[in-house]
Write a protein that holds these residues in place. Sequence first.
Motif, PDB file in Angstrom:
ATOM      1  N   ILE A  57       0.861  -1.183   0.000  1.00  0.00           N
ATOM      2  CA  ILE A  57       0.000   0.000   0.000  1.00  0.00           C
ATOM      3  C   ILE A  57       0.897   1.233   0.000  1.00  0.00           C
ATOM      4  CG2 ILE A  57      -1.787   1.282   1.229  1.00  0.00           C
ATOM      5  CD1 ILE A  57      -2.613  -1.400   2.525  1.00  0.00           C
ATOM      6  N   PRO A  58       0.832   2.035  -1.056  1.00  0.00           N
ATOM      7  CA  PRO A  58       1.697   3.223  -1.126  1.00  0.00           C
ATOM      8  C   PRO A  58       1.519   4.138   0.086  1.00  0.00           C
ATOM      9  CG  PRO A  58       0.606   2.847  -3.236  1.00  0.00           C
ATOM     10  CD  PRO A  58      -0.023   1.912  -2.239  1.00  0.00           C
ATOM     11  N   GLY A  59       2.619   4.382   0.804  1.00  0.00           N
ATOM     12  CA  GLY A  59       2.601   5.298   1.939  1.00  0.00           C
ATOM     13  C   GLY A  59       1.952   4.766   3.204  1.00  0.00           C
ATOM     14  N   ALA A  60       1.617   3.491   3.249  1.00  0.00           N
ATOM     15  CA  ALA A  60       0.960   2.937   4.438  1.00  0.00           C
ATOM     16  C   ALA A  60       1.887   2.971   5.645  1.00  0.00           C
ATOM     17  CB  ALA A  60       0.520   1.502   4.177  1.00  0.00           C
ATOM     18  N   ARG A  61       1.293   3.107   6.809  1.00  0.00           N
ATOM     19  CA  ARG A  61       2.036   3.063   8.064  1.00  0.00           C
ATOM     20  C   ARG A  61       1.544   1.855   8.853  1.00  0.00           C
ATOM     21  NH1 ARG A  61       1.319   6.928  13.145  1.00  0.00           N
ATOM     22  NH2 ARG A  61       2.904   6.005  14.456  1.00  0.00           N
ATOM     23  N   LEU A  62       2.469   1.030   9.312  1.00  0.00           N
ATOM     24  CA  LEU A  62       2.142  -0.155  10.104  1.00  0.00           C
ATOM     25  C   LEU A  62       2.592   0.074  11.531  1.00  0.00           C
ATOM     26  CD1 LEU A  62       1.251  -3.117  10.453  1.00  0.00           C
ATOM     27  CD2 LEU A  62       3.535  -3.789   9.673  1.00  0.00           C
ATOM     28  N   VAL A  63       1.667  -0.067  12.477  1.00  0.00           N
ATOM     29  CA  VAL A  63       1.975   0.033  13.901  1.00  0.00           C
ATOM     30  C   VAL A  63       1.779  -1.348  14.499  1.00  0.00           C
ATOM     31  CG1 VAL A  63       1.330   1.069  16.102  1.00  0.00           C
ATOM     32  CG2 VAL A  63       1.265   2.443  14.013  1.00  0.00           C
ATOM     33  N   ILE A  64       2.833  -1.856  15.144  1.00  0.00           N
ATOM     34  CA  ILE A  64       2.783  -3.191  15.741  1.00  0.00           C
ATOM     35  C   ILE A  64       2.846  -3.049  17.254  1.00  0.00           C
ATOM     36  CG2 ILE A  64       3.914  -5.434  15.906  1.00  0.00           C
ATOM     37  CD1 ILE A  64       5.072  -4.877  13.093  1.00  0.00           C
ATOM     38  N   PHE A  65       1.819  -3.531  17.938  1.00  0.00           N
ATOM     39  CA  PHE A  65       1.791  -3.538  19.393  1.00  0.00           C
ATOM     40  C   PHE A  65       2.356  -4.862  19.880  1.00  0.00           C
ATOM     41  CE2 PHE A  65      -1.538  -0.524  18.330  1.00  0.00           C
ATOM     42  CZ  PHE A  65      -1.291   0.500  19.224  1.00  0.00           C
ATOM     43  N   SER A  66       3.191  -4.816  20.910  1.00  0.00           N
ATOM     44  CA  SER A  66       3.774  -6.056  21.433  1.00  0.00           C
ATOM     45  C   SER A  66       2.806  -6.796  22.348  1.00  0.00           C
ATOM     46  CB  SER A  66       5.077  -5.769  22.171  1.00  0.00           C
ATOM     47  OG  SER A  66       4.838  -4.892  23.248  1.00  0.00           O
TER      48      SER A  66
END
Length: 75
Positions: A57-66
């Motif tokens: 996805i162009p420009g997507a931001r992925l946030v990963i919670f532990s």
Amino acid sequence: MILNTPATTIAAAQLGMAERPDMGAWLKSIHVPTLMIFREHDALTTVETMQADAQRIPGARLVIFSDGISPRIDL
């Protein structure tokens, strides 16, 4: 919400998800700001899969919670 859902309903939903076609190629056509929220120890998918999807996805931001919530269930 999920605690009040019959097991047969959850099982049917899981089978439906398993049978759906891969939409990975479609992700590159998303051209709006996209925030993907993921829990590191998710039972349904892997960090690597989510990272690969975010890269499509162009420009997507992925946030990963532990740890913590499961966005698909708790929100």
